[in-house]
Each structure stands twice: as structure tokens, then as C-alpha cells.
Write a protein that holds these residues in place. Sequence first.
Motif, PDB file in Angstrom:
ATOM      1  N   GLY A 181       4.263   6.270  -1.048  1.00  0.00           N
ATOM      2  CA  GLY A 181       4.269   7.726  -1.049  1.00  0.00           C
ATOM      3  C   GLY A 181       4.203   8.261   0.369  1.00  0.00           C
ATOM      4  O   GLY A 181       3.386   7.799   1.173  1.00  0.00           O
TER       5      GLY A 181
ATOM      6  N   THR B  60       3.474  10.393  -6.453  1.00  0.00           N
ATOM      7  CA  THR B  60       4.156   9.120  -6.687  1.00  0.00           C
ATOM      8  C   THR B  60       3.770   8.571  -8.055  1.00  0.00           C
ATOM      9  O   THR B  60       4.630   8.148  -8.832  1.00  0.00           O
ATOM     10  CB  THR B  60       3.807   8.100  -5.582  1.00  0.00           C
ATOM     11  OG1 THR B  60       4.211   8.654  -4.322  1.00  0.00           O
ATOM     12  CG2 THR B  60       4.497   6.776  -5.807  1.00  0.00           C
TER      13      THR B  60
ATOM     14  N   MET C  65      -1.432   4.741  -3.961  1.00  0.00           N
ATOM     15  CA  MET C  65      -0.366   5.740  -4.056  1.00  0.00           C
ATOM     16  C   MET C  65      -0.970   7.112  -4.270  1.00  0.00           C
ATOM     17  O   MET C  65      -2.128   7.241  -4.662  1.00  0.00           O
ATOM     18  CB  MET C  65       0.616   5.405  -5.187  1.00  0.00           C
ATOM     19  CG  MET C  65       0.033   5.480  -6.570  1.00  0.00           C
ATOM     20  SD  MET C  65       1.218   5.216  -7.931  1.00  0.00           S
ATOM     21  CE  MET C  65       1.754   3.556  -7.689  1.00  0.00           C
TER      22      MET C  65
END
Length: 184
Positions: free
Chosen positions: A119, A52, A48
Motif C-alpha cells: 500500500g 489495500t 497493509m
Amino acid sequence: MAKVCFGMIVSLDGFVSDRHGKLDKLYESFKPNDEINEVMAKTGAVVMGRRTYGMTDDPDAYADDYEFQVPIFVLTHHPPAKHPKENDNLSITFVTDGIETAVRKAKAAAGEQDVVVLGADVGQQALRANLVDELQIAFAPLLIGTGTRMFEHLEDLEIQLEKVRTIVTDEQVEVYYKVIGPLS
């Protein structure tokens, strides 16, 4: 070998967050059924981005109640000064040298299980680098009008996809696409 899956919940008009960067409205409809839980259980690592990762008020909460209790690799230019809490299943590694390194480390940690990329920005980076094997898009039953789009900055990239699975719940539809490759 681990499969890399870029997956997100998206509004029907294509947004992964609202105009304030919030995901709450999108996740209100997320009620996984047995089939979705089975897919999630095959996750061995998560990649990520820093935004995020930073969406939680308390980074230590990942170790307590994050849905994926697996190694997490956070792509960032600026790791936090204080390392967050971890547990026996969940570790957090901050990766500063690019999406390729983050995915490589996640695949090594995942072993035979899948790597989930979360993300919009990080997912787009992974698509551009040809690192994504599968797209998973959960359509939330709402229109939010503006916010962050899942595929905002891919104007010059054409990718061929093949639908491999559809999961329908009472609240949403999830569609899985195999990434065939760039169109020539």
C-alpha cells in the motif's frame, strides 16, 4: 531478525493504481517465475493499510486464496465490525496505534522471515519512520497516466538506496533496493 520490505507493482510512469483506484491492469502482467516465488516464500507477515485490505469485495477471501498465507496486520483508524475469516496460517489483526506498532507486531509474527509492507500510504509511513530495510519495485509494462503514485508524499524526504537484486521475467522487471538511510 525479519527484514521489512516495502513492495509494489508500479506502472512505468509511477502509479500503483489507476484513476479509479483499481490495480487490475497492473496485476495482469504479474506472472511470477521460480525466482519471484522463492522471494515470496520468505514472507512471514504482511502489513497493509485499510484501503489495500478493502480492495477485495469479500474480506473472507483472504483466508481462501490470498497469495500470502501468513499473519496480516492492517493499519486502520476504524476496524470492521465483523472480523474476517482466518485459517491455520493466515490471521488478520487490525492495528489502530500507528505504523511502528504494526511493523513491530508483524516482525514478531514473522520470526526469521520477512515482513512485506503493501500500500502506497502505509509504505510511505514506514519509510518516513525509517522502518523499511528494502524496497521492491515490480515495473508493469504499461503507462496509465494518472492514479495513486507509489511515492506521492515524500517531497521533503531524501533516501539513499543501493540496488541489491534484479529479477527479469517475460513480462516485467523487479528491482530490489537496500535502504541505506536518509541523506543528510
